[in-house]
Design a protein around this motif. Structure first.
Motif, PDB file in Angstrom:
ATOM      1  N   LYS A  47       0.829  -1.210   0.000  1.00  0.00           N
ATOM      2  CA  LYS A  47       0.000   0.000   0.000  1.00  0.00           C
ATOM      3  C   LYS A  47       0.865   1.261   0.000  1.00  0.00           C
ATOM      4  N   THR A  48       1.800   1.308   0.959  1.00  0.00           N
ATOM      5  CA  THR A  48       2.649   2.497   1.063  1.00  0.00           C
ATOM      6  C   THR A  48       3.480   2.676  -0.203  1.00  0.00           C
ATOM      7  N   THR A  49       3.974   1.573  -0.742  1.00  0.00           N
ATOM      8  CA  THR A  49       4.779   1.652  -1.963  1.00  0.00           C
ATOM      9  C   THR A  49       3.952   2.242  -3.105  1.00  0.00           C
ATOM     10  N   LEU A  87       2.274  10.146   3.818  1.00  0.00           N
ATOM     11  CA  LEU A  87       2.792   8.815   3.578  1.00  0.00           C
ATOM     12  C   LEU A  87       3.262   8.244   4.913  1.00  0.00           C
ATOM     13  N   GLU A  88       2.750   7.093   5.281  1.00  0.00           N
ATOM     14  CA  GLU A  88       3.108   6.455   6.546  1.00  0.00           C
ATOM     15  C   GLU A  88       2.915   7.403   7.722  1.00  0.00           C
ATOM     16  N   THR A  89       3.928   7.498   8.578  1.00  0.00           N
ATOM     17  CA  THR A  89       3.775   8.318   9.784  1.00  0.00           C
ATOM     18  C   THR A  89       3.749   9.804   9.434  1.00  0.00           C
ATOM     19  N   LEU A 159      -4.337   9.529   1.795  1.00  0.00           N
ATOM     20  CA  LEU A 159      -3.947   9.312   3.191  1.00  0.00           C
ATOM     21  C   LEU A 159      -3.485   7.868   3.374  1.00  0.00           C
ATOM     22  N   ASP A 160      -2.314   7.708   3.978  1.00  0.00           N
ATOM     23  CA  ASP A 160      -1.779   6.367   4.215  1.00  0.00           C
ATOM     24  C   ASP A 160      -2.047   5.993   5.664  1.00  0.00           C
ATOM     25  N   GLU A 161      -2.963   5.087   5.869  1.00  0.00           N
ATOM     26  CA  GLU A 161      -3.337   4.646   7.210  1.00  0.00           C
ATOM     27  C   GLU A 161      -3.579   5.803   8.179  1.00  0.00           C
TER      28      GLU A 161
HETATM   29 MG   LIG Z   1       2.288   1.102   4.840  1.00  0.00          MG
END
Ligand SMILES: [Mg+2]
Ligand SMILES: Nc1ncnc2c1ncn2[C@@H]1O[C@H](COP(=O)(O)OP(=O)(O)OP(=O)(O)O)[C@@H](O)[C@H]1O
Lengths: 312, 275
Positions: A47-49, A87-89, A159-161
């Protein structure tokens, strides 16, 4: 015009064959304007990629994507001005206050100061805006990240997570913000592994597993895909055995309610005929609408339990 | 042109809130100002000790040259490398800065630091002269003073480029600082070996190792032939080996080449790698 389209987008990390990881494998999907699109997958599924490639921090190995129809470097630069993404955090300068961090982001995005206060207001951070970022709780960091994505009043929000690590109250607040944004006509693309969250907030979903998209479409469609039926009989074991042997059924699960079987065809009459032929007498037979979680477990089958499995 | 001012503003916003930035600037100012303060005091008590411009430039610039370049290198690392560990470089790019523009911002930061440190040095010189009794010779800067200033700025530029290069390469301030200091240590050893070697070519190559170039550019003897002549006359009397420096112009070209090389590699590295 589609805010996002991908065409066989692929990312392989590392060049040496033995150590390389195929993180995203020829994925193709499209997000239409106004959709709240959930990108659902277990940990390490890519997902993040995928998002990294869309926002320009990760170079695709092959394949293409379009943002608002643009795919060349110049067009993408212009298109990204219409996007807000995390992205991510949440990534901020730890020594600066929330507001100063937004001032940097605003300078990068070329937006003026009044917008900073509006966005802080929207995520409910106004009274802590003067405090340093590294004193924030995780929930506040996530909300600051949301505020930053909104600075340029983007048409597409990625939005990533966004709910990662939040308590139920925090998750509810994020959901509320997403709902407000969706009402304002924004297109939202969010990744998550929280099924119930996606089912609640999203109109559309893509399920990714080991870098491949397993299924995607409107949530109702994905959930309704394949016709599932709920069956009950006095002898549950015999029923389950018979259904497993039934040529038309693609999956058979035991639930507290009875047996849930997915059928290739929606032909219930043949099921009854087949079962009585097997000496199994039904006490209940009805179409069954699975939750997204059940679809997810079904299509990702046991999820992913090791890095090597993802790579292979 | 507008983009340049935007990039400068972004880097400024990031730097002003950073405590280590101000600590480094203050430390540099104090180190450079202390000997000047001492000389101003002397000038008041001792009629023979004059602190005036342009005669005092070699002293002032020499003090700044002792620490300035290293400070610029370290500051570049402290300001650039954490952008990778905090992933703010990534967020900047997501927010719409291209990788090239992010990099351009860092080059402007480097130019800004060099100008800032040079301005501090010049201000200390001017301030000290104004506070001292007596006037200096004609003019405010001689062309050799100007040459020394440019040499010092170039020395800072080389160190700053090295800081940017290491930051982009290893992406962590701890490792980047470690490698920088290790390199300085290793180069010193290598230079000693090379200059002790029999072959003339090796000896003159040692002169052009990066750190050596920086040191020579910051050395007043390289910029003031008359001072060098005095020193050498003294050394001849004591039958010590005479000091020699490459031409300042040649040193300047070498410094520019090193800087361009380091900055070029950093840009390629930025372009190639994922954030
Ligand atoms: Mg991720
Ligand atoms: N920089 C990298 N170098 C090598 N492999 C990587 C890199 N980043 C991610 N991967 C690998 O790529 C795969 C996909 O990772 P990715 O972070 O995209 O997954 P994800 O779906 O976002 O997972 P999560 O839900 O845990 O955030 C994983 O196997 C991961 O180990």
């Amino acid at each position: 015009m589609h805010p996002i389209q991908t065409f066989d987008l692929t990312k392989r990390y590392g060049t040496r064959a033995a150590k390389s990881v195929l993180a995203v494998d020829r994925i193709a999907f499209a997000v239409a304007e106004g959709q709240v699109f959930g990108f659902l997958g277990p940990n390490g599924s890519g997902k993040t990629t995928t998002i990294g490639m869309l926002v320009g921090t990760i170079k695709p190995t092959s394949g293409r994507f379009r943002l608002f129809g643009a795919s060349g470097p110049k067009g993408l630069m212009a298109a990204r001005a219409r996007v807000g993404a995390t992205l991510e955090t949440p990534n901020f300068y730890p020594y600066m206050s929330g507001r100063d961090n937004l001032r940097v982001a605003a300078a990068v995005k070329g937006v003026g100061r009044p917008r900073i206060d509006e966005c802080l207001e929207l995520v409910g951070l106004s009274d802590r805006a003067k405090h340093r970022f590294n004193t924030y709780s995780l929930g506040m960091k996530q909300r600051l990240a949301l505020a930053a994505t909104m600075l340029n009043d983007p048409e597409l929000i990625i939005l990533d997570e966004p709910a990662n690590g939040l308590d139920p109250q925090g998750i509810r607040e994020i959901r509320e913000i997403i709902r407000i944004l969706a009402e304002r006509g924004k297109t939202i693309f969010l990744s998550s592994h929280l099924l119930a969250e996606v089912e609640r907030t999203c109109s559309h979903v893509a399920i990714i597993r080991k870098g491949r998209i397993v299924t995607w479409g409107a949530v109702a469609e994905v959930v309704g895909e394949g016709s599932a039926v709920l069956l009950r009989a006095p002898d549950t074991e015999a029923l389950a055995g018979a259904m497993e042997a039934y040529p038309d059924s693609t999956s058979v699960r035991r639930t507290d309610d009875g047996i849930v079987a997915t059928l290739d065809s929606g032909d219930l009459a043949s099921v009854t005929r087949y079962l009585s032929g097997q000496g199994v007498h039904l006490s209940h037979l009805a179409p069954y609408r699975p939750s997204l979680e059940e679809v997810f477990i079904d299509v990702t089958q046991g999820a992913v339990d090791s890095m090597t499995e993802i790579a292979s | 042109m507008k983009i340049l001012s935007v990039l400068l503003r972004i880097e400024w916003l990031k730097a002003v809130k950073r405590r280590s930035f101000w600590v480094a600037v203050a430390a540099f100012a104090v180190f450079t100002a202390l000997p000047a303060v001492e000389r101003v005091r002397n000038a008041h008590s001792d009629p023979n000790a004059v602190f005036a411009l342009p005669e005092s430039w070699p002293d002032i610039l020499g003090t700044a040259a002792g620490i300035g370049p290293l400070f610029v290198g370290v500051l570049m690392i402290l300001l650039v490398a954490p952008e990778f560990s905090w992933r703010t470089a990534r967020q900047n790019v997501i927010d719409g800065l291209s990788k090239e523009r992010f990099y351009a911002g860092k080059v402007m930061l480097l130019a800004g630091l060099v100008l800032f440190f040079m301005a501090t040095t010049v201000l200390i010189g001017v301030g000290g002269a104004l506070l001292s009794p007596g006037a200096g010779g004609p003019g405010f800067v001689r062309s050799s003073d100007f040459g020394y200033m440019s040499g010092l700025a170039l020395a800072m530029l080389v160190f700053g480029s090295a800081g940017l290069f290491l930051s982009a390469l290893v992406r962590s301030s701890g490792s980047a600082l470690g490698i920088l200091f290790l390199y300085l240590f290793v180069e010193e050893g290598v230079a000693r070996l090379m200059s002790g070697a029999g072959r003339e070519a090796l000896r003159s190559a040692a002169e052009f190792l990066p750190f050596n170039v920086v040191e020579d550019l910051g050395d007043d003897l390289a910029h003031y032939p008359e001072v060098l002549a005095e020193v050498n006359a003294d050394r001849a009397e004591r039958s010590l080996a005479l000091l020699e420096f490459p031409d300042v112009e040649v040193l300047a070209v070498a410094a520019l080449a090193y800087s361009a090389f380091l900055l070029g590699i950093s840009l390629l590295n930025m372009r190639k790698r994922d954030l």
